[in-house]
Design an enzyme around this catalytic site. Structure first.
Site, PDB file in Angstrom:
ATOM      1  N   ASP A  46       1.818   5.268   0.071  1.00 23.79           N
ATOM      2  CA  ASP A  46       1.350   6.477   0.734  1.00 23.79           C
ATOM      3  C   ASP A  46       1.471   7.624  -0.272  1.00 23.79           C
ATOM      4  O   ASP A  46       2.327   8.501  -0.148  1.00 23.79           O
ATOM      5  CB  ASP A  46       2.208   6.736   1.980  1.00 23.79           C
ATOM      6  CG  ASP A  46       1.530   7.687   2.944  1.00 23.79           C
ATOM      7  OD1 ASP A  46       0.382   8.073   2.679  1.00 23.79           O
ATOM      8  OD2 ASP A  46       2.146   8.043   3.959  1.00 23.79           O
ATOM      9  N   GLU A  49       2.942   1.787   4.896  1.00 23.94           N
ATOM     10  CA  GLU A  49       1.611   2.127   5.404  1.00 23.94           C
ATOM     11  C   GLU A  49       0.755   0.891   5.622  1.00 23.94           C
ATOM     12  O   GLU A  49      -0.103   0.853   6.495  1.00 23.94           O
ATOM     13  CB  GLU A  49       0.904   3.083   4.443  1.00 23.94           C
ATOM     14  CG  GLU A  49      -0.396   3.632   4.985  1.00 23.94           C
ATOM     15  CD  GLU A  49      -1.112   4.546   4.015  1.00 23.94           C
ATOM     16  OE1 GLU A  49      -2.177   5.071   4.393  1.00 23.94           O
ATOM     17  OE2 GLU A  49      -0.627   4.734   2.892  1.00 23.94           O
ATOM     18  N   LYS A  98       0.862  -1.188   0.000  1.00 24.58           N
ATOM     19  CA  LYS A  98       0.000   0.000   0.000  1.00 24.58           C
ATOM     20  C   LYS A  98       0.896   1.234   0.000  1.00 24.58           C
ATOM     21  O   LYS A  98       1.678   1.439   0.925  1.00 24.58           O
ATOM     22  CB  LYS A  98      -0.926   0.014   1.218  1.00 24.58           C
ATOM     23  CG  LYS A  98      -1.952   1.141   1.171  1.00 24.58           C
ATOM     24  CD  LYS A  98      -2.866   1.096   2.381  1.00 24.58           C
ATOM     25  CE  LYS A  98      -4.022   2.081   2.222  1.00 24.58           C
ATOM     26  NZ  LYS A  98      -3.562   3.467   2.014  1.00 24.58           N
TER      27      LYS A  98
END
Length: 335
Positions: A51, A191, A49
């Site tokens: 950011d 993240e 994931k």
């Protein structure tokens, strides 16, 4: 890139699911749903994931357009990406991905935000903040709508037909072992991760076939007010933030950490222009030191947890986001 090239990448069953269709020039992207518990399943792919800022890329011949997930044009903000996409071997495609900036080996939203606020192409290029684009999907490629093609094979298409020699990056994935990958994400300071059903079609809007698992709690929240600074602090003291529950804006707490001096000054200048006499919160805090604002701006907030009475515990400001409409902001652990 040709129809034959795409057909070569796809299995016969998947090619049968592709259909010839006009190129879309706008659409609602597929969105992940927050998921709390780590899991491992061979039917799922797991991606890092990032950011960053979600962008949709539309290229039609020499014409390239970049849009945020809520339809805001971003060609002027990221001119390098426009040039990068225009140089790709394929002439007509739609890509879904994320623009990021790094601090060391970790994507850093606050660093990216310094670029995201610059709309003049020359000034953006001169900012000294290098950006990259991680592509993770494509709903349309060279005259074909491939949304019904399974995700695993859509990823094969973008891996085969795009040129990754520059600042375009293919988003790799892990097969099956999501729990270990989330632990790795925690260790590396990421993240979190995104879990995606390997056979899923590309669907518009939020889906439970894409799940986001975060290392720390955090989400976008609506700015409903701010306080004056105290002591030697300048700009603002704290932000008052909340989320929508139906048509009601619910108060979630004050955020007073995570700001640079420059960001405090920018927020003061920005928020002072949208002040209003009454609070937009349905349940405003009982205080007299608050400047209420029109609830139109969204901030990315990290925190440890929600308290039993619906407040943020130990919140910190990460940056302001203009790629999400305020009315879309809901409490994610209840979504």
């Amino acid at each position: 890139m040709t129809k034959a090239r795409i057909k070569y990448v796809l299995s016969a069953d998947s090619w049968a699911k592709a259909r010839k269709a006009p190129m879309p020039y706008t659409f609602e992207p597929m969105l992940a749903t927050l998921h709390r518990e780590p899991f491992s399943d061979d039917a799922w792919l797991y991606e890092r994931k990032f950011d960053g800022i979600r962008l949709l890329v539309f290229r039609d011949g020499d014409h390239v357009e970049l849009y945020t997930r809520n339809g805001k044009a971003r060609n002027g903000h990221f001119p390098e990406l426009v040039a990068l996409m225009a140089a790709q071997p394929g002439e007509r495609f739609v890509l879904d991905g994320e623009v990021v900036a790094f601090e060391g080996d970790t994507t850093c939203f606050s660093r990216l935000q310094q670029r995201a606020g610059i709309s003049d192409p020359a000034e953006a290029r001169a900012s000294g903040i290098k950006i990259y684009f991680y592509v993770f999907d494509s709903p349309w490629m060279e005259d074909y709508d491939i949304r019904r093609v399974p995700l695993r094979e859509r990823k094969q298409v973008i891996r085969e037909v795009l040129d990754y020699s520059g600042d375009l990056r293919f988003t790799p994935h892990r097969n099956g072992d999501g729990a270990a990958f989330l632990a790795e994400a925690r260790e590396k300071g990421w993240e979190g991760i995104i879990a995606k059903k390997a056979e899923s079609a590309y669907r518009n809007g939020r889906s439970k076939r894409w799940l986001k698992l975060k290392v720390e709690a955090g989400q976008e929240l609506v700015i409903g007010g701010y306080t004056d600074p105290e002591g030697s602090r300048t700009g603002i003291g704290a932000l008052l933030v909340g989320y929508y529950e139906g048509d009601a804006l619910r108060y979630a707490g004050r955020v007073g950490t995570g700001f640079t001096d420059a960001e405090l000054a920018r927020l003061k200048e920005t928020l002072s222009t949208i002040e209003q006499a009454e609070p937009a919160f349905a349940d405003p805090p009982d205080a007299t030191d608050i400047h209420w604002v029109t609830p139109e701006r969204v901030a990315d907030i990290r925190f440890t947890e929600w308290t039993p009475d619906g407040r943020l515990r130990h919140p910190a400001y990460l940056g302001e986001r203009d790629d999400k409409d305020a009315r879309e902001v809901v409490r994610e652990d209840r979504a």
